[in-house]
Design an enzyme around this catalytic site. Structure first.
Site, PDB file in Angstrom:
ATOM      1  N   ASN A   9      41.525  41.326  50.291  1.00 41.39           N
ATOM      2  CA  ASN A   9      41.744  40.535  49.011  1.00 41.39           C
ATOM      3  C   ASN A   9      41.345  41.277  47.750  1.00 41.39           C
ATOM      4  OD1 ASN A   9      41.313  38.885  46.776  1.00 41.39           O
ATOM      5  ND2 ASN A   9      39.887  37.772  47.528  1.00 41.39           N
ATOM      6  N   LYS A  11      41.706  41.065  44.585  1.00 32.93           N
ATOM      7  CA  LYS A  11      41.040  40.375  43.594  1.00 32.93           C
ATOM      8  C   LYS A  11      41.947  40.754  42.440  1.00 32.93           C
ATOM      9  CE  LYS A  11      36.842  39.445  46.069  1.00 32.93           C
ATOM     10  NZ  LYS A  11      35.500  39.199  45.912  1.00 32.93           N
ATOM     11  N   HIS A  96      39.126  30.355  47.209  1.00 35.59           N
ATOM     12  CA  HIS A  96      38.195  31.398  46.905  1.00 35.59           C
ATOM     13  C   HIS A  96      37.056  30.931  46.212  1.00 35.59           C
ATOM     14  CE1 HIS A  96      36.224  34.906  46.441  1.00 35.59           C
ATOM     15  NE2 HIS A  96      37.011  35.680  47.185  1.00 35.59           N
ATOM     16  N   GLU A  98      35.738  32.446  43.940  1.00 35.33           N
ATOM     17  CA  GLU A  98      35.660  32.686  42.349  1.00 35.33           C
ATOM     18  C   GLU A  98      36.495  31.872  41.822  1.00 35.33           C
ATOM     19  OE1 GLU A  98      36.843  36.670  43.471  1.00 35.33           O
ATOM     20  OE2 GLU A  98      34.687  36.970  44.125  1.00 35.33           O
ATOM     21  N   GLU A 167      33.213  32.441  53.805  1.00 34.97           N
ATOM     22  CA  GLU A 167      32.779  33.506  52.733  1.00 34.97           C
ATOM     23  C   GLU A 167      31.406  33.147  51.981  1.00 34.97           C
ATOM     24  OE1 GLU A 167      36.042  36.458  51.779  1.00 34.97           O
ATOM     25  OE2 GLU A 167      35.750  34.951  49.997  1.00 34.97           O
ATOM     26  N   GLY A 173      30.494  40.765  47.270  1.00 35.93           N
ATOM     27  CA  GLY A 173      30.310  41.742  46.276  1.00 35.93           C
ATOM     28  C   GLY A 173      28.925  42.197  46.006  1.00 35.93           C
ATOM     29  N   SER A 211      30.911  41.214  51.673  1.00 33.64           N
ATOM     30  CA  SER A 211      30.404  42.617  51.934  1.00 33.64           C
ATOM     31  C   SER A 211      30.729  43.207  53.351  1.00 33.64           C
ATOM     32  CB  SER A 211      28.812  42.508  51.733  1.00 33.64           C
ATOM     33  OG  SER A 211      28.957  42.365  50.375  1.00 33.64           O
TER      34      SER A 211
HETATM   35  P1  13P Z   1      33.634  41.699  49.291  1.00 38.09           P
HETATM   36  O1  13P Z   1      34.052  42.233  50.567  1.00 38.09           O
HETATM   37  O2  13P Z   1      33.713  42.783  48.099  1.00 38.09           O
HETATM   38  O3  13P Z   1      32.064  41.254  49.308  1.00 38.09           O
HETATM   39  O4  13P Z   1      34.484  40.447  48.888  1.00 38.09           O
HETATM   40  C1  13P Z   1      34.754  39.481  49.764  1.00 38.09           C
HETATM   41  C2  13P Z   1      35.781  38.592  49.399  1.00 38.09           C
HETATM   42  O5  13P Z   1      35.428  37.704  48.407  1.00 38.09           O
HETATM   43  C3  13P Z   1      36.969  38.589  49.823  1.00 38.09           C
HETATM   44  O6  13P Z   1      37.575  37.416  49.535  1.00 38.09           O
END
Ligand code: 13P
Length: 249
Positions: A9, A11, A96, A98, A167, A173, A211
């Site tokens: 992803n 982002k 997601h 976010e 997740e 992150g 992560s």
């Molecule tokens: P990270 O791997 O940067 O923690 O992000 C995970 C994520 O949100 C994948 O959709």
């Protein structure tokens, strides 16, 4: 046990030049084969570029980060599932954290988005996960099963065709990965919920995200109910993403 799926992803990262360099390095590293299913999910603006970059690379599938819950019409700024299909998209992330947090997406919207994707022949990757406060209050089970229940409600007849991603929000992150045991516990719960709703035993791949990196991927992926990874930061570095793919062999 089906092949694992490692999905990147990206982002809101990338540029025409950076995407091209990343994909070139990734494809060179894979050398035409992959030991697991692999997908990359760039921002919508770059889907056409990625479709073209991946045209000669059937081992890497194209994914989208979101989709409209509507079929089409007066929804300024939105992208429909049929439009994603036009660009060869095979996976679509929905729900997601976010988007749940910043766009206030509800469980019902997420369930409908998954439904639109399935109608268009695209595999939804339905994300669920609890915040740190929810975990500390002992609400993990309640939150993830509530989120998944909405996706099940709208897609009951197609459960074998979805992918789920657990997740934990506190792991995204932050560098603070869930332990393999913590993740497996939630994955087993989600699998039981899917199977109670009619999914065939073991059919749904449940990815872990948060992560995940080159160092911790193998231990997470060794758990029986972890069917792959949804990778954020580590998917932006070809060398790291390739190591995670290797760990999923
Ligand atoms: P990270 O791997 O940067 O923690 O992000 C995970 C994520 O949100 C994948 O959709």
């Amino acid at each position: 046990m089906s092949r694992k799926l490692i999905a990147g992803n990206w982002k809101m990262n990338g540029s025409l030049a950076a995407n091209q360099a990343l994909v070139r390095e990734l494809l060179a590293g894979l050398g035409g084969t992959a030991p697991c299913d692999v997908a990359v999910c760039p921002p919508a603006a770059y889907l056409a570029q990625l479709q073209s970059l991946l045209a000669a690379a059937p081992t890497v599938a194209l994914g989208a980060q979101d989709v409209s819950e509507h079929v089409g019409g007066a929804y300024t700024g939105n992208v429909s599932a049929a439009m994603l299909r036009d660009f060869g998209v095979r996976y679509g992330i929905v729900g997601h954290s976010e988007r749940r947090q910043y766009q206030h997406e509800s469980d019902i919207q997420v369930g409908r988005k998954a439904e639109r994707l399935l109608e268009a022949g695209i595999t939804p990757i339905v994300c669920v996960g609890e915040t740190l406060v929810e975990r500390e209050q002992g609400l993990t089970e309640f939150v993830v099963t509530r989120q998944l229940a909405a996706a099940i409600h709208f897609n009951r007849a197609r459960l074998d065709d979805i992918v789920v991603a657990y997740e934990p929000v506190w792991a995204i992150g932050t560098g603070q990965t869930a332990t393999p045991e913590q993740a497996q516990q939630v994955h087993a719960l989600l699998r039981a919920q899917l199977e109670a709703a009619g999914a065939a035993p073991g059919s749904v791949r449940i990815l872990y995200g948060g992560s995940m990196n080159a160092g911790n991927a193998a231990a997470l992926l060794a758990e029986p109910d972890i069917g792959g990874g949804l990778i954020g930061g580590a998917a932006l570095k070809a060398a790291d993403f390739l190591k995670i793919i290797e760990a999923a062999a």
